[in-house]
Design an enzyme around this catalytic site. Structure first.
Site, short mmCIF file in Angstrom:
data_model
loop_
_atom_site.label_atom_id
_atom_site.label_comp_id
_atom_site.label_asym_id
_atom_site.label_seq_id
_atom_site.Cartn_x
_atom_site.Cartn_y
_atom_site.Cartn_z
N GLU A 90 0.84 -1.20 0.00
CA GLU A 90 0.00 0.00 0.00
C GLU A 90 0.87 1.25 0.00
O GLU A 90 0.65 2.19 -0.77
CB GLU A 90 -0.93 0.01 1.23
CG GLU A 90 -1.84 1.24 1.23
CD GLU A 90 -2.71 1.38 2.49
OE1 GLU A 90 -2.50 0.62 3.45
OE2 GLU A 90 -3.57 2.26 2.49
N SER A 227 0.42 7.41 9.30
CA SER A 227 0.82 8.83 9.22
C SER A 227 2.32 8.95 8.94
O SER A 227 3.11 8.05 9.25
CB SER A 227 0.47 9.56 10.52
OG SER A 227 1.40 9.24 11.52
C1 LIG Z 1 -8.79 10.23 4.09
C2 LIG Z 1 -8.43 9.00 4.86
C3 LIG Z 1 -8.75 7.75 4.33
C4 LIG Z 1 -8.47 6.59 5.06
N1 LIG Z 1 -8.85 5.38 4.54
C5 LIG Z 1 -8.66 4.26 5.27
C6 LIG Z 1 -9.15 2.99 4.81
O1 LIG Z 1 -9.76 2.89 3.74
N2 LIG Z 1 -8.93 1.89 5.56
C7 LIG Z 1 -8.26 1.97 6.74
O2 LIG Z 1 -8.07 0.95 7.39
N3 LIG Z 1 -7.81 3.16 7.22
C8 LIG Z 1 -8.00 4.30 6.52
N4 LIG Z 1 -7.56 5.51 7.01
C9 LIG Z 1 -6.98 5.53 8.37
C10 LIG Z 1 -5.53 5.91 8.41
O3 LIG Z 1 -4.70 4.84 8.05
C11 LIG Z 1 -5.24 6.42 9.84
O4 LIG Z 1 -5.99 7.59 10.05
C12 LIG Z 1 -3.77 6.70 10.03
O5 LIG Z 1 -3.03 5.51 10.03
C13 LIG Z 1 -3.49 7.45 11.36
O6 LIG Z 1 -4.02 6.74 12.42
P1 LIG Z 1 -5.01 7.45 13.44
O7 LIG Z 1 -6.09 8.14 12.65
O8 LIG Z 1 -5.42 6.42 14.44
O9 LIG Z 1 -4.15 8.59 14.12
P2 LIG Z 1 -3.37 8.50 15.49
O10 LIG Z 1 -2.56 7.25 15.54
O11 LIG Z 1 -4.34 8.77 16.59
O12 LIG Z 1 -2.39 9.72 15.33
C14 LIG Z 1 -2.75 11.07 15.61
C15 LIG Z 1 -1.52 11.94 15.42
O13 LIG Z 1 -0.51 11.56 16.35
C16 LIG Z 1 0.69 11.20 15.69
N5 LIG Z 1 1.30 10.05 16.36
C17 LIG Z 1 0.67 8.94 16.84
N6 LIG Z 1 1.56 8.09 17.38
C18 LIG Z 1 2.78 8.67 17.25
C19 LIG Z 1 4.11 8.27 17.61
N7 LIG Z 1 4.36 7.10 18.21
N8 LIG Z 1 5.14 9.11 17.30
C20 LIG Z 1 4.90 10.30 16.67
N9 LIG Z 1 3.66 10.74 16.32
C21 LIG Z 1 2.62 9.93 16.60
C22 LIG Z 1 0.26 10.83 14.27
O14 LIG Z 1 1.31 11.01 13.35
C23 LIG Z 1 -0.88 11.80 14.03
O15 LIG Z 1 -0.37 13.06 13.63
C24 LIG Z 1 -7.81 6.69 6.31
C25 LIG Z 1 -7.48 7.95 6.82
C26 LIG Z 1 -7.79 9.10 6.12
C27 LIG Z 1 -7.43 10.44 6.72
#
Ligand SMILES: Cc1cc2nc3c(=O)[nH]c(=O)nc-3n(C[C@H](O)[C@H](O)[C@H](O)COP(=O)(O)OP(=O)(O)OC[C@H]3O[C@@H](n4cnc5c(N)ncnc54)[C@H](O)[C@@H]3O)c2cc1C
Length: 242
Positions: A90, A227
């Site tokens: 991916e 991210s």
């Molecule tokens: C438009 C869009 C489409 C998506 N489509 C899909 C999909 O089809 N299927 C699917 O499964 N997922 C999907 N996602 C989910 C996506 O993979 C997650 O949103 C992403 O992996 C971030 O995880 P989270 O949202 O839980 O953020 P969190 O893990 O809560 O992170 C929040 C913030 O904290 C930072 N952060 C967290 N942990 C750390 C660390 N250890 N060190 C430094 N910084 C940190 C992150 O970088 C981010 O800025 C989608 C997301 C978006 C925005």
């Protein structure tokens, strides 16, 4: 359970899920990979409308959903191993060199038609330097993608994180330069026109009209697929060994 940000779930018949099947082991080990029919009782899809007013993502809720054992993919509790394999592919795909090449060509055409101080914008030394820098970055990314893909006997590993970060940085920089190139022409937000339901309501400019939506929509690329901050952590630990 609940899954936020499921892209285009409103059209899906099936969904892959990583589900916790053993709580007594290391957290990566007790996960299984299930293929679930979206019409199963207990599944609810709730739309999330994004900044560009598009329905692209959803929240999916699973309330007491029962899944036949036949829908287990691979072995029980090996789901994270399969997921890492898929994530490598991916993230390599998200680098999207081909799409960025097309967008770069479009950006050049915009810069050629716009003018600054009576000359084409593309001849402005500062703008031209930024454009050239982006093109060089994109060429370097293409070489790096090809180097990773050349190891065809092996799925992309942590190097996919490098491709994801560089690819999405370039994609976002392209959307920013496009907005700068057309200036105020990108400001009107005209959803009816963008969906082909009406004529322009403000400027008669087909090229500029979608650029603001594109710019806002592409903020997502540094989040999805894991991210970019997390990708930098992976690079630090798995590639640089820090
Ligand atoms: C438009 C869009 C489409 C998506 N489509 C899909 C999909 O089809 N299927 C699917 O499964 N997922 C999907 N996602 C989910 C996506 O993979 C997650 O949103 C992403 O992996 C971030 O995880 P989270 O949202 O839980 O953020 P969190 O893990 O809560 O992170 C929040 C913030 O904290 C930072 N952060 C967290 N942990 C750390 C660390 N250890 N060190 C430094 N910084 C940190 C992150 O970088 C981010 O800025 C989608 C997301 C978006 C925005």
């Amino acid at each position: 359970g609940q899954k936020t940000w499921t892209t285009l779930a409103q059209f899906a018949d099936m969904i892959f899920c990583l589900v916790r099947t053993d709580t007594g082991v290391r957290k990566q080990e007790g996960i299984s990979f299930l293929l679930i029919d979206m019409h199963t009782p207990g599944i609810t899809v709730r739309p999330i409308i994004m900044l560009d007013e598009d329905h692209e993502v959803n929240e999916v809720f699973f309330d007491n959903v029962r899944v036949p054992a036949a829908n287990l993919v691979g072995q029980e509790n090996r789901g994270w191993t399969y997921a890492k394999y898929l994530l490598g592919h991916e993230r390599t795909g998200i680098a999207a060199v081909g799409r960025s090449k097309r967008e770069l060509a479009f950006l050049k055409s915009l810069a050629a038609r716009e003018s600054k101080n009576g000359k084409p914008l593309i001849d402005d030394p500062l703008f031209a330097a930024r454009l050239a820098n982006l093109e060089i970055e994109l060429m370097a990314l293409e070489m790096t993608v090809l180097r990773v893909l050349a190891k065809a006997d092996k799925a992309p590993g942590p190097e996919a994180s490098v491709l994801k970060v560089r690819g999405t940085d370039i994609q976002q920089a392209l959307t920013e330069l496009m907005m700068e190139a057309v200036g105020p022409m990108a400001l009107p937000f005209d959803p009816a026109y963008l969906e082909g339901k009406s004529e322009h309501s403000v400027f008669d400019d087909d090229d500029a009209a979608p650029l603001a939506s594109y710019y806002f929509n592409y903020r997502k690329t540094s989040i999805y697929g894991g991210s970019n901050e997390i990708q930098r952590n992976i690079i630090t630990q798995m590639i640089l060994g820090l």
